[in-house]
Design a protein around this motif. Structure first.
Motif, PDB file in Angstrom:
ATOM      1  N   TRP A  31       0.838  -1.190   0.000  1.00 53.90           N
ATOM      2  CA  TRP A  31       0.000   0.000   0.000  1.00 53.90           C
ATOM      3  C   TRP A  31       0.885   1.256   0.000  1.00 53.90           C
ATOM      4  CZ3 TRP A  31      -0.637  -4.047   3.606  1.00 53.90           C
ATOM      5  CH2 TRP A  31      -1.682  -4.942   3.254  1.00 53.90           C
ATOM      6  N   SER A  32       0.508   2.201  -0.793  1.00 51.73           N
ATOM      7  CA  SER A  32       1.332   3.406  -0.947  1.00 51.73           C
ATOM      8  C   SER A  32       1.433   4.205   0.341  1.00 51.73           C
ATOM      9  CB  SER A  32       0.760   4.289  -2.059  1.00 51.73           C
ATOM     10  OG  SER A  32      -0.585   4.662  -1.760  1.00 51.73           O
ATOM     11  N   SER A  33       0.409   4.139   1.144  1.00 49.97           N
ATOM     12  CA  SER A  33       0.413   4.871   2.427  1.00 49.97           C
ATOM     13  C   SER A  33       1.168   4.107   3.502  1.00 49.97           C
ATOM     14  CB  SER A  33      -1.020   5.126   2.886  1.00 49.97           C
ATOM     15  OG  SER A  33      -1.681   3.895   3.165  1.00 49.97           O
ATOM     16  N   GLY A  34       1.535   2.896   3.220  1.00 46.62           N
ATOM     17  CA  GLY A  34       2.242   2.067   4.190  1.00 46.62           C
ATOM     18  C   GLY A  34       1.323   1.193   5.006  1.00 46.62           C
ATOM     19  N   VAL A  57     -24.856   6.546  -5.795  1.00 45.79           N
ATOM     20  CA  VAL A  57     -23.541   6.319  -6.398  1.00 45.79           C
ATOM     21  C   VAL A  57     -22.927   7.658  -6.819  1.00 45.79           C
ATOM     22  CG1 VAL A  57     -22.287   5.207  -8.287  1.00 45.79           C
ATOM     23  CG2 VAL A  57     -24.246   4.036  -7.209  1.00 45.79           C
ATOM     24  N   VAL A  58     -21.704   7.938  -6.340  1.00 44.91           N
ATOM     25  CA  VAL A  58     -21.007   9.185  -6.702  1.00 44.91           C
ATOM     26  C   VAL A  58     -19.771   8.914  -7.571  1.00 44.91           C
ATOM     27  CG1 VAL A  58     -21.815  10.441  -4.679  1.00 44.91           C
ATOM     28  CG2 VAL A  58     -19.660   9.150  -4.552  1.00 44.91           C
ATOM     29  N   GLU A  59     -19.380   7.650  -7.640  1.00 47.33           N
ATOM     30  CA  GLU A  59     -18.253   7.282  -8.509  1.00 47.33           C
ATOM     31  C   GLU A  59     -18.439   5.850  -8.972  1.00 47.33           C
ATOM     32  OE1 GLU A  59     -13.408   6.655  -8.282  1.00 47.33           O
ATOM     33  OE2 GLU A  59     -14.377   8.045  -6.874  1.00 47.33           O
ATOM     34  N   ALA A  60     -18.248   5.581 -10.240  1.00 45.64           N
ATOM     35  CA  ALA A  60     -18.359   4.229 -10.787  1.00 45.64           C
ATOM     36  C   ALA A  60     -17.451   4.141 -12.017  1.00 45.64           C
ATOM     37  CB  ALA A  60     -19.808   3.912 -11.150  1.00 45.64           C
ATOM     38  N   GLY A  61     -16.288   3.476 -11.875  1.00 46.11           N
ATOM     39  CA  GLY A  61     -15.349   3.374 -12.981  1.00 46.11           C
ATOM     40  C   GLY A  61     -13.954   3.038 -12.493  1.00 46.11           C
ATOM     41  N   TRP A  62     -12.999   3.343 -13.343  1.00 50.90           N
ATOM     42  CA  TRP A  62     -11.617   3.019 -13.008  1.00 50.90           C
ATOM     43  C   TRP A  62     -11.102   3.948 -11.912  1.00 50.90           C
ATOM     44  CZ3 TRP A  62      -8.867  -1.145 -13.898  1.00 50.90           C
ATOM     45  CH2 TRP A  62      -7.486  -1.105 -13.631  1.00 50.90           C
ATOM     46  N   GLY A  63     -10.427   3.332 -10.926  1.00 52.95           N
ATOM     47  CA  GLY A  63      -9.947   4.096  -9.783  1.00 52.95           C
ATOM     48  C   GLY A  63      -8.468   3.907  -9.514  1.00 52.95           C
ATOM     49  N   GLY A  64      -7.658   3.719 -10.569  1.00 52.31           N
ATOM     50  CA  GLY A  64      -6.208   3.560 -10.394  1.00 52.31           C
ATOM     51  C   GLY A  64      -5.883   2.278  -9.669  1.00 52.31           C
ATOM     52  N   ALA A  65      -5.189   2.401  -8.503  1.00 47.27           N
ATOM     53  CA  ALA A  65      -4.789   1.221  -7.741  1.00 47.27           C
ATOM     54  C   ALA A  65      -5.990   0.397  -7.288  1.00 47.27           C
ATOM     55  CB  ALA A  65      -3.964   1.641  -6.529  1.00 47.27           C
ATOM     56  N   TYR A  66      -7.159   0.998  -7.214  1.00 48.44           N
ATOM     57  CA  TYR A  66      -8.376   0.277  -6.805  1.00 48.44           C
ATOM     58  C   TYR A  66      -8.999  -0.509  -7.960  1.00 48.44           C
ATOM     59  CZ  TYR A  66      -8.316   3.059  -2.498  1.00 48.44           C
ATOM     60  OH  TYR A  66      -7.959   3.616  -1.284  1.00 48.44           O
ATOM     61  N   GLY A 117      -6.688  -3.635 -10.930  1.00 50.23           N
ATOM     62  CA  GLY A 117      -5.897  -2.650 -10.189  1.00 50.23           C
ATOM     63  C   GLY A 117      -4.742  -3.298  -9.451  1.00 50.23           C
ATOM     64  N   ASN A 118      -4.304  -2.675  -8.352  1.00 47.29           N
ATOM     65  CA  ASN A 118      -3.187  -3.175  -7.550  1.00 47.29           C
ATOM     66  C   ASN A 118      -3.709  -4.284  -6.645  1.00 47.29           C
ATOM     67  OD1 ASN A 118      -0.782  -3.529  -6.252  1.00 47.29           O
ATOM     68  ND2 ASN A 118      -0.901  -1.642  -5.048  1.00 47.29           N
ATOM     69  N   GLY A 123      -8.062   8.873   1.762  1.00 44.85           N
ATOM     70  CA  GLY A 123      -7.436   9.467   2.935  1.00 44.85           C
ATOM     71  C   GLY A 123      -8.409   9.824   4.039  1.00 44.85           C
ATOM     72  N   SER A 124      -9.730   9.738   3.773  1.00 38.57           N
ATOM     73  CA  SER A 124     -10.732  10.042   4.812  1.00 38.57           C
ATOM     74  C   SER A 124     -11.293   8.761   5.413  1.00 38.57           C
ATOM     75  CB  SER A 124     -11.859  10.903   4.227  1.00 38.57           C
ATOM     76  OG  SER A 124     -12.577  10.169   3.235  1.00 38.57           O
ATOM     77  N   ASP A 125     -10.524   7.685   5.285  1.00 33.84           N
ATOM     78  CA  ASP A 125     -11.014   6.381   5.715  1.00 33.84           C
ATOM     79  C   ASP A 125     -11.188   6.288   7.237  1.00 33.84           C
ATOM     80  OD1 ASP A 125      -7.936   6.285   4.983  1.00 33.84           O
ATOM     81  OD2 ASP A 125      -8.236   4.963   6.733  1.00 33.84           O
ATOM     82  N   ILE A 126     -12.140   5.471   7.640  1.00 33.93           N
ATOM     83  CA  ILE A 126     -12.380   5.138   9.054  1.00 33.93           C
ATOM     84  C   ILE A 126     -12.438   3.613   9.154  1.00 33.93           C
ATOM     85  CG2 ILE A 126     -13.569   7.284   9.647  1.00 33.93           C
ATOM     86  CD1 ILE A 126     -16.215   5.880   9.207  1.00 33.93           C
ATOM     87  N   ASN A 127     -12.369   3.114  10.370  1.00 36.81           N
ATOM     88  CA  ASN A 127     -12.355   1.662  10.562  1.00 36.81           C
ATOM     89  C   ASN A 127     -13.638   1.037  10.006  1.00 36.81           C
ATOM     90  OD1 ASN A 127     -12.462  -0.996  11.557  1.00 36.81           O
ATOM     91  ND2 ASN A 127     -11.350  -0.449  13.411  1.00 36.81           N
ATOM     92  N   PRO A 128     -13.556   0.255   8.924  1.00 41.33           N
ATOM     93  CA  PRO A 128     -14.763  -0.314   8.312  1.00 41.33           C
ATOM     94  C   PRO A 128     -15.446  -1.365   9.180  1.00 41.33           C
ATOM     95  CG  PRO A 128     -12.812  -1.149   7.232  1.00 41.33           C
ATOM     96  CD  PRO A 128     -12.356  -0.091   8.176  1.00 41.33           C
ATOM     97  N   ILE A 129     -14.697  -2.086   9.988  1.00 44.27           N
ATOM     98  CA  ILE A 129     -15.305  -3.099  10.860  1.00 44.27           C
ATOM     99  C   ILE A 129     -16.148  -2.415  11.930  1.00 44.27           C
ATOM    100  CG2 ILE A 129     -14.884  -4.982  12.457  1.00 44.27           C
ATOM    101  CD1 ILE A 129     -14.235  -5.592   9.510  1.00 44.27           C
ATOM    102  N   ALA A 130     -15.559  -1.392  12.565  1.00 41.69           N
ATOM    103  CA  ALA A 130     -16.313  -0.644  13.572  1.00 41.69           C
ATOM    104  C   ALA A 130     -17.522   0.038  12.925  1.00 41.69           C
ATOM    105  CB  ALA A 130     -15.416   0.379  14.240  1.00 41.69           C
ATOM    106  N   TYR A 131     -17.351   0.513  11.705  1.00 43.93           N
ATOM    107  CA  TYR A 131     -18.437   1.174  10.958  1.00 43.93           C
ATOM    108  C   TYR A 131     -19.614   0.214  10.767  1.00 43.93           C
ATOM    109  CZ  TYR A 131     -20.754   3.352   6.900  1.00 43.93           C
ATOM    110  OH  TYR A 131     -21.658   3.889   6.035  1.00 43.93           O
TER     111      TYR A 131
END
Length: 261
Positions: free
Chosen positions: A149-152, A175-184, A227-228, A245-253
């Motif tokens: 991961w690029s962020s480490g 839906v606000v985004e649907a398509g190619w997302g680089g590393a995703y 992707g990656n 970069g605005s991620d939060i813990n998905p399990i807790a979510y």
């Protein structure tokens, strides 16, 4: 010496004259209806014999009055029977109408209760959350470190999913985004109705478009390894914004929203 029959105003009438007068008197009384019988055997009437109309006028009047009274009584009885029958019919009609009204009211209550229950169930469903891949599990945890991961560290979690597995929206949103997302690779970002965002990455196919509303459990794509990626799986993120970069813990979510994960 010749005798002359003595006559005078006090001499009683002869037997023949008296009999004639008596007969005339009886006839008069019988005609006026005062008496109907005589003591003399010549005028006696058998008490057991039915009187004829010719006997007296009084018998005729009594018979007519009796017949009229019988007719009136029968008419009154028929009127009572008709009134009672009509009252019964009206009572039955009212009872049927009341029973129908109650049945319709009950049916309406049941229908409205079912509609309320259906609306409530739909409201709960739309506000519910679930796993993005049914029956799956987390194969790589949140903030796992590594050079991949690029962020480490891992900005989301990976759910186990063989290639071609159905991927669904975890909740209601747009839906606000649907398509190619680089590393995703092929990815989808959804703004949830509660204002948060979820992301789905490495898809092999996308089945929704930007601006489309989605509901919990609705298919949005198919898992893959675009992707990656080191192999088929679903990368899932929970964010406060649509941006990386605005991620939060998905399990807790997910657990905070009732999902068993």
């Amino acid at each position: 010496m010749a005798f002359t029959r003595a006559t005078g105003k006090h001499r009683g009438p002869s037997r023949l004259s008296r009999r004639s007068a008596g007969i005339a008197g009886v006839a008069t009384l019988a005609t006026t209806g005062v008496i109907g019988t005589l003591a003399s055997p010549a005028f006696a009437v058998d008490a057991d014999a039915a009187p004829s109309v010719e006997d007296t006028g009084l018998t005729q009047i009594i018979a007519a009055d009796s017949l009229a009274a019988t007719v009136d009584a029968q008419a009154a009885a028929q009127e009572r029977e008709a009134a009672e029958a009509e009252a019964k019919r009206q009572a039955e009609a009212r009872a049927k109408a009341e029973a129908k009204r109650k049945a319709e009211a009950r049916a309406k209550e049941i229908r409205e209760a079912r509609e309320r229950a259906a609306r409530e169930a739909e409201r709960k469903r739309l506000n519910s959350f679930q796993l993005p891949v049914a029956g799956s599990y987390v194969s790589t945890g949140y903030k796992t470190g590594g050079a991949l991961w690029s962020s480490g560290s891992h900005s989301g979690v990976d759910f186990h999913a063989a290639s071609g597995t159905k991927v669904v929206s975890v909740g209601s949103g747009t839906v606000v985004e649907a398509g190619w997302g680089g590393a995703y690779g092929n990815n989808i970002v959804i703004r949830m109705n509660d204002g948060t965002y979820t992301q789905y990455g490495h898809l092999s196919a996308i089945s929704v478009g930007v601006g489309q509303s989605v509901t919990p459990g609705q298919q949005i794509g198919i898992s893959g390894s675009t992707g990656n990626s080191t192999g088929p799986h679903l990368h899932f993120e929970a964010r406060t914004t649509a941006e990386y970069g605005s991620d939060i813990n998905p399990i807790a979510y997910l657990r905070a929203r009732g999902v068993n994960v």
